[in-house]
Design an enzyme around this catalytic site. Structure first.
Site, PDB file in Angstrom:
ATOM      1  CB  SER A 142      41.255  24.485  45.579  1.00 38.97           C
ATOM      2  OG  SER A 142      40.607  23.514  44.786  1.00 38.97           O
ATOM      3  CG  ASP A 186      38.373  28.390  33.951  1.00 40.01           C
ATOM      4  OD1 ASP A 186      37.333  27.809  34.307  1.00 40.01           O
ATOM      5  OD2 ASP A 186      38.924  28.184  32.855  1.00 40.01           O
TER       6      ASP A 186
HETATM    7  N1  APR Z   1      47.825  33.864  37.250  1.00 35.53           N
HETATM    8  C1  APR Z   1      48.116  33.100  38.340  1.00 35.53           C
HETATM    9  N2  APR Z   1      47.253  32.881  39.344  1.00 35.53           N
HETATM   10  C2  APR Z   1      46.030  33.469  39.252  1.00 35.53           C
HETATM   11  C3  APR Z   1      45.648  34.274  38.148  1.00 35.53           C
HETATM   12  C4  APR Z   1      46.605  34.459  37.125  1.00 35.53           C
HETATM   13  N3  APR Z   1      46.341  35.188  36.036  1.00 35.53           N
HETATM   14  N4  APR Z   1      44.362  34.704  38.359  1.00 35.53           N
HETATM   15  C5  APR Z   1      43.987  34.212  39.553  1.00 35.53           C
HETATM   16  N5  APR Z   1      44.971  33.474  40.100  1.00 35.53           N
HETATM   17  C6  APR Z   1      45.024  32.773  41.379  1.00 35.53           C
HETATM   18  C7  APR Z   1      44.066  33.232  42.452  1.00 35.53           C
HETATM   19  O1  APR Z   1      44.577  34.391  43.099  1.00 35.53           O
HETATM   20  C8  APR Z   1      44.079  32.007  43.366  1.00 35.53           C
HETATM   21  O2  APR Z   1      45.176  32.056  44.248  1.00 35.53           O
HETATM   22  O3  APR Z   1      44.649  31.426  41.138  1.00 35.53           O
HETATM   23  C9  APR Z   1      44.285  30.836  42.390  1.00 35.53           C
HETATM   24  C10 APR Z   1      43.031  29.990  42.159  1.00 35.53           C
HETATM   25  O4  APR Z   1      41.889  30.829  42.234  1.00 35.53           O
HETATM   26  P1  APR Z   1      40.640  30.653  41.232  1.00 35.53           P
HETATM   27  O5  APR Z   1      41.040  31.096  39.882  1.00 35.53           O
HETATM   28  O6  APR Z   1      39.475  31.307  41.885  1.00 35.53           O
HETATM   29  O7  APR Z   1      40.409  29.070  41.167  1.00 35.53           O
HETATM   30  P2  APR Z   1      39.753  28.086  42.250  1.00 35.53           P
HETATM   31  O8  APR Z   1      39.831  28.603  43.621  1.00 35.53           O
HETATM   32  O9  APR Z   1      40.380  26.743  41.932  1.00 35.53           O
HETATM   33  O10 APR Z   1      38.220  28.071  41.815  1.00 35.53           O
HETATM   34  C11 APR Z   1      37.883  27.491  40.581  1.00 35.53           C
HETATM   35  O11 APR Z   1      36.715  29.418  39.834  1.00 35.53           O
HETATM   36  O12 APR Z   1      37.188  30.594  37.924  1.00 35.53           O
HETATM   37  C12 APR Z   1      36.371  29.629  38.455  1.00 35.53           C
HETATM   38  O13 APR Z   1      35.849  28.219  36.587  1.00 35.53           O
HETATM   39  C13 APR Z   1      36.576  28.284  37.803  1.00 35.53           C
HETATM   40  O14 APR Z   1      34.639  27.357  38.862  1.00 35.53           O
HETATM   41  C14 APR Z   1      36.058  27.380  38.883  1.00 35.53           C
HETATM   42  C15 APR Z   1      36.544  28.047  40.148  1.00 35.53           C
END
Ligand code: APR
Length: 181
Positions: A123, A34
């Site tokens: 997630s 995000d």
């Molecule tokens: N490109 C691709 N994948 C990514 C990137 C990127 N630039 N950055 C992180 N990821 C991966 C992480 O390694 C993980 O495998 O995205 C996947 C989802 O992780 P999160 O970003 O933590 O998302 P999620 O687990 O769905 O949690 C969502 O986190 O950032 C906050 O606002 C968001 O509250 C929400 C929560």
């Protein structure tokens, strides 16, 4: 198994019509993917998210649903924001909610004539979803959608941000291919 690819890298760099954001219900940004998407898209993305109706107050996208905005400074044309479930025990409706994220994102993409789309591992970061379980749900849901909506989405990328996740996704795709033959 349609054009579904497991890739390793930064989703903000993908040259696709739409990238999917793993957001939270406020749609006001966060960490993880995000944060990366908002940083790369620029401040207009947050402004576009703020403009999305809150219902109930503070909730711009309920868990499992999806919202679409332009992608501004990103290479992609659109960002599809979806909110995955927080993983608890796998028996609190998380599998269904995670499947809804993929299905609703693809529905929204098809409605906007999007042909190529990239998903992160929704997630599987902060929200703690075990990678293998999430990968199986993602691939089954994507395959079911593409089978029931022929001629819509041309290519789906599953973009892993670490090697472990890429291996998990590749294996899950191979398993699905094995089932199909
Ligand atoms: N490109 C691709 N994948 C990514 C990137 C990127 N630039 N950055 C992180 N990821 C991966 C992480 O390694 C993980 O495998 O995205 C996947 C989802 O992780 P999160 O970003 O933590 O998302 P999620 O687990 O769905 O949690 C969502 O986190 O950032 C906050 O606002 C968001 O509250 C929400 C929560």
């Amino acid at each position: 198994m349609h054009r579904v690819l497991a890739l390793f890298g930064d989703i903000t760099q993908r040259r696709v019509d739409a990238i999917v954001n793993a957001a939270n219900t406020t749609l006001l940004g966060g960490g993880g993917v995000d944060g990366a998407i908002h940083r790369a898209a620029g401040p207009e993305l947050l402004a576009a998210c703020r403009a999305i109706t809150e219902s109930p107050p503070g909730v711009r996208c309920p868990t499992g649903q999806a919202r679409i905005t332009p992608a501004f400074r990103l290479r992609a044309k659109y960002v599809i924001h979806t909110v995955g479930p927080v993983y608890r025990d796998g028996m609190s409706n998380e599998p269904k909610q995670l499947a809804n994220c993929y299905r609703n994102s693809l529905e929204l993409a098809a409605q906007n004539d999007i042909e190529t789309i990239a998903f992160p591992a929704i997630s599987c970061g902060v929200f703690g979803y075990p990678g293998m379980r999430a990968a199986r749900i993602a691939i089954n849901t994507i395959d079911e959608f593409l089978t029931t909506h022929p001629g819509s989405i041309k290519q789906v990328e599953l973009v892993a941000f670490d090697n472990d996740m890429q291996l998990i996704l590749s294996n899950a795709i191979e398993t699905k291919l094995g089932e199909a033959t």
